[in-house]
Design a protein around this motif. Sequence first.
Motif, PDB file in Angstrom:
ATOM      1  N   VAL A 163       0.795  -1.253   0.044  1.00 45.49           N
ATOM      2  CA  VAL A 163      -0.083  -0.057   0.093  1.00 45.49           C
ATOM      3  C   VAL A 163       0.673   1.190   0.087  1.00 45.49           C
ATOM      4  O   VAL A 163       1.700   1.345   0.795  1.00 45.49           O
ATOM      5  CB  VAL A 163      -0.942   0.067   1.219  1.00 45.49           C
ATOM      6  CG1 VAL A 163      -1.857   1.400   1.194  1.00 45.49           C
ATOM      7  CG2 VAL A 163      -1.728  -1.330   1.262  1.00 45.49           C
ATOM      8  N   THR A 164       0.477   2.331  -1.039  1.00 47.39           N
ATOM      9  CA  THR A 164       1.492   3.301  -0.927  1.00 47.39           C
ATOM     10  C   THR A 164       1.231   4.251   0.079  1.00 47.39           C
ATOM     11  O   THR A 164      -0.155   4.087   0.906  1.00 47.39           O
ATOM     12  CB  THR A 164       1.157   4.259  -2.155  1.00 47.39           C
ATOM     13  OG1 THR A 164      -0.240   4.590  -2.234  1.00 47.39           O
ATOM     14  CG2 THR A 164       1.544   3.309  -3.450  1.00 47.39           C
ATOM     15  N   GLU A 165       2.079   5.199   0.572  1.00 48.94           N
ATOM     16  CA  GLU A 165       1.678   5.982   1.816  1.00 48.94           C
ATOM     17  C   GLU A 165       0.544   6.893   1.385  1.00 48.94           C
ATOM     18  O   GLU A 165      -0.462   7.117   2.304  1.00 48.94           O
ATOM     19  CB  GLU A 165       2.789   7.244   1.847  1.00 48.94           C
ATOM     20  CG  GLU A 165       3.058   7.347   3.108  1.00 48.94           C
ATOM     21  CD  GLU A 165       3.194   6.394   4.395  1.00 48.94           C
ATOM     22  OE1 GLU A 165       2.317   6.566   5.269  1.00 48.94           O
ATOM     23  OE2 GLU A 165       3.858   5.241   4.111  1.00 48.94           O
ATOM     24  N   ALA A 166       0.152   7.286   0.208  1.00 49.11           N
ATOM     25  CA  ALA A 166      -0.797   8.265  -0.419  1.00 49.11           C
ATOM     26  C   ALA A 166      -2.143   7.398  -0.117  1.00 49.11           C
ATOM     27  O   ALA A 166      -3.172   8.070   0.341  1.00 49.11           O
ATOM     28  CB  ALA A 166      -0.606   8.532  -1.516  1.00 49.11           C
ATOM     29  N   GLU A 167      -1.986   6.115  -0.333  1.00 45.00           N
ATOM     30  CA  GLU A 167      -3.373   5.400  -0.108  1.00 45.00           C
ATOM     31  C   GLU A 167      -3.712   5.182   1.199  1.00 45.00           C
ATOM     32  O   GLU A 167      -4.809   5.260   1.685  1.00 45.00           O
ATOM     33  CB  GLU A 167      -3.106   3.920  -0.787  1.00 45.00           C
ATOM     34  CG  GLU A 167      -3.319   3.958  -2.206  1.00 45.00           C
ATOM     35  CD  GLU A 167      -2.678   2.508  -3.119  1.00 45.00           C
ATOM     36  OE1 GLU A 167      -3.158   2.315  -4.053  1.00 45.00           O
ATOM     37  OE2 GLU A 167      -2.081   1.833  -2.230  1.00 45.00           O
ATOM     38  N   ARG A 168      -2.612   4.868   2.196  1.00 48.36           N
ATOM     39  CA  ARG A 168      -2.849   4.757   3.867  1.00 48.36           C
ATOM     40  C   ARG A 168      -3.459   5.935   4.162  1.00 48.36           C
ATOM     41  O   ARG A 168      -4.198   6.138   5.186  1.00 48.36           O
ATOM     42  CB  ARG A 168      -1.259   4.510   4.404  1.00 48.36           C
ATOM     43  CG  ARG A 168      -1.620   3.848   5.711  1.00 48.36           C
ATOM     44  CD  ARG A 168      -0.153   3.480   6.139  1.00 48.36           C
ATOM     45  NE  ARG A 168       0.417   2.507   5.329  1.00 48.36           N
ATOM     46  CZ  ARG A 168       0.181   1.156   5.747  1.00 48.36           C
ATOM     47  NH1 ARG A 168      -0.611   0.864   6.871  1.00 48.36           N
ATOM     48  NH2 ARG A 168       0.976   0.186   5.043  1.00 48.36           N
ATOM     49  N   ASP A 169      -2.844   7.028   3.688  1.00 46.17           N
ATOM     50  CA  ASP A 169      -3.277   8.489   4.192  1.00 46.17           C
ATOM     51  C   ASP A 169      -4.794   8.618   3.828  1.00 46.17           C
ATOM     52  O   ASP A 169      -5.606   9.059   4.586  1.00 46.17           O
ATOM     53  CB  ASP A 169      -2.483   9.623   3.550  1.00 46.17           C
ATOM     54  CG  ASP A 169      -1.186   9.641   4.172  1.00 46.17           C
ATOM     55  OD1 ASP A 169      -0.931   9.226   5.319  1.00 46.17           O
ATOM     56  OD2 ASP A 169      -0.362  10.341   3.545  1.00 46.17           O
ATOM     57  N   ARG A 170      -5.214   8.195   2.458  1.00 44.72           N
ATOM     58  CA  ARG A 170      -6.686   8.311   1.962  1.00 44.72           C
ATOM     59  C   ARG A 170      -7.460   7.318   2.959  1.00 44.72           C
ATOM     60  O   ARG A 170      -8.604   8.010   3.291  1.00 44.72           O
ATOM     61  CB  ARG A 170      -6.797   7.807   0.548  1.00 44.72           C
ATOM     62  CG  ARG A 170      -7.836   7.899  -0.049  1.00 44.72           C
ATOM     63  CD  ARG A 170      -8.480   9.418  -0.013  1.00 44.72           C
ATOM     64  NE  ARG A 170      -9.955   9.710  -0.738  1.00 44.72           N
ATOM     65  CZ  ARG A 170     -10.577  10.459  -0.118  1.00 44.72           C
ATOM     66  NH1 ARG A 170     -10.176  11.541   0.710  1.00 44.72           N
ATOM     67  NH2 ARG A 170     -11.799  10.545  -0.604  1.00 44.72           N
ATOM     68  N   SER A 201      -5.647  -4.883  -0.871  1.00 46.59           N
ATOM     69  CA  SER A 201      -4.814  -3.970   0.090  1.00 46.59           C
ATOM     70  C   SER A 201      -5.844  -3.291   0.942  1.00 46.59           C
ATOM     71  O   SER A 201      -5.167  -3.175   2.103  1.00 46.59           O
ATOM     72  CB  SER A 201      -3.611  -3.180  -0.802  1.00 46.59           C
ATOM     73  OG  SER A 201      -4.268  -2.358  -1.635  1.00 46.59           O
ATOM     74  N   LEU A 205      -5.886  -3.510   5.253  1.00 48.50           N
ATOM     75  CA  LEU A 205      -5.626  -2.167   5.786  1.00 48.50           C
ATOM     76  C   LEU A 205      -6.388  -2.255   7.104  1.00 48.50           C
ATOM     77  O   LEU A 205      -5.889  -1.743   8.289  1.00 48.50           O
ATOM     78  CB  LEU A 205      -5.915  -0.812   5.211  1.00 48.50           C
ATOM     79  CG  LEU A 205      -4.452  -0.193   4.283  1.00 48.50           C
ATOM     80  CD1 LEU A 205      -5.041   0.891   3.554  1.00 48.50           C
ATOM     81  CD2 LEU A 205      -3.316   0.031   5.391  1.00 48.50           C
ATOM     82  N   GLU A 208      -5.002  -3.925  10.194  1.00 47.25           N
ATOM     83  CA  GLU A 208      -3.733  -3.251  10.730  1.00 47.25           C
ATOM     84  C   GLU A 208      -3.839  -2.199  11.797  1.00 47.25           C
ATOM     85  O   GLU A 208      -3.260  -1.733  12.664  1.00 47.25           O
ATOM     86  CB  GLU A 208      -2.982  -2.497   9.616  1.00 47.25           C
ATOM     87  CG  GLU A 208      -2.188  -3.512   8.450  1.00 47.25           C
ATOM     88  CD  GLU A 208      -1.703  -2.799   7.549  1.00 47.25           C
ATOM     89  OE1 GLU A 208      -1.398  -1.753   7.657  1.00 47.25           O
ATOM     90  OE2 GLU A 208      -1.502  -3.418   6.564  1.00 47.25           O
ATOM     91  N   SER A 209      -5.322  -1.891  11.753  1.00 49.94           N
ATOM     92  CA  SER A 209      -5.659  -0.769  12.934  1.00 49.94           C
ATOM     93  C   SER A 209      -6.749  -1.362  13.840  1.00 49.94           C
ATOM     94  O   SER A 209      -7.853  -1.698  13.229  1.00 49.94           O
ATOM     95  CB  SER A 209      -6.113   0.430  12.327  1.00 49.94           C
ATOM     96  OG  SER A 209      -6.564   1.218  13.123  1.00 49.94           O
TER      97      SER A 209
END
Length: 461
Positions: A163-170, A201, A205, A208-209
């Motif tokens: 997962v890209t950082e941008a996707e995680r932020d989104r 992906s 996520l 993970e939280s």
Amino acid sequence: TGLLSSDPTVRARAVELKKELQRLVKTIVDDEDYTIHTVDQAKDALCALRELKFNKRSTVPTTTTTSSLKLHEALSCPEEFKCPLSKELMRDPVILASGQTYDRPFIQKWLNAGNRTCPQTEQVLSHTILTPNNLIRDMISQWCKSQGIELPNPVMDGKEEGVTEAERDRFFSLLDKLCAALPQQKEAAKELRMLTKKMPSFRALFGESVDAIPQLLTPLSGSKSESCVHPDLQEDVITTLLNLSIHDSNKKLVAETPMVIPLLMEALRSGTIETRSNAAATLFTLSALDSNKALIGKSGALKPLIDLLDEGHPLAMKDVASAIFNLCIIHENKARAVRDSAVSVILKKIMDGVLVDELLAILAMLSTHQRAIEEIGELGGVPCLLRIIRESTCERNKENCIAILHTVCLNDRTKWKALREEESTHGTISKLAQDGTSRAKRKANGILERLRRAVNITHTA
């Protein structure tokens, strides 16, 4: 010039392919009883020929191996080494819950699309866990070595993508919006539904939280009354839960999040028909784990499932039946289903000709419960089951019917007369004892033996 004019080995192989193709096409044209297998062989030969013709190469050594691999995949590869979905040599063979073997990326794609049946047998899957088939993998490896082919590494499916950082932020931005005003909640829920459907992906996520799933449920759990929840918002949140549940690593986490099962039960009772259907599908998917079956059963979810089955909306029926079937695999849930009027609802649907295959399978499972057998007798189930055996062309349905009747015969002597009259008039049971599946034959012979003993005892007396 093309490849065929520059490589003598490949030219010779092309001639061999053309002869094989000519033979297969002649069989298809001349023989009215040609098989699907023959058509598949012809198609494979044609594809291999096309590969030879158009496969451009940068260097001779590597491309010879590539061409050789493609050729063997298409033609000489043993059928048991081909994936039923891709028709290609399997790189990463895995076993589905139905017992069938597939190449991992292709069956994973099937499951990721929300399918919960085996593509070959159409059997409803008890779980979506994929088990590596090391035996077939080793056999394929040995075969490749004997053919001088290097077996490529397994193709990784989308689930393994990072997962890209941008996707995680989104992702976290959308979760925050679910705690905002209604317009933002609706926008965020709709996008999460779309992302978790298309991107494995994003499903991962949520695992993970620890706060991700409770945040997803905020728009539903914050409402004191079902009428306060916007129908589209409820549908999007419930469908996102379904998408999450497809990811095997999420099943335990989703089911054990305190508000999930109560909100799914609420969704079974209210909302759009798609919401209700997807709530049932989520319970089915979660119940792949035995620990979840027990948890869902204890929560009282069978009752709203059975009520929705009774309601009979065509869009929801299959998902509801699949969920009930899966949950009733464990004994304590059978008792709960019988207590919640499953037998009367299922028998009525079967008598009306609705979803007969699936509901007979559930009824056969419930028939190990004493009260279920009593209800089947009281509600006119015996004539209905005998009629299905007489008229159905489905061997599995006949098997389920005779299995239920066998249990009735063992537990309720008052039904022997109806069974004797059926046998005397139509020979239904003895026909099945001769022509049925091995299990159906055993059950039919068991009934006939019991009826014969009863007659002998009467004559002796």
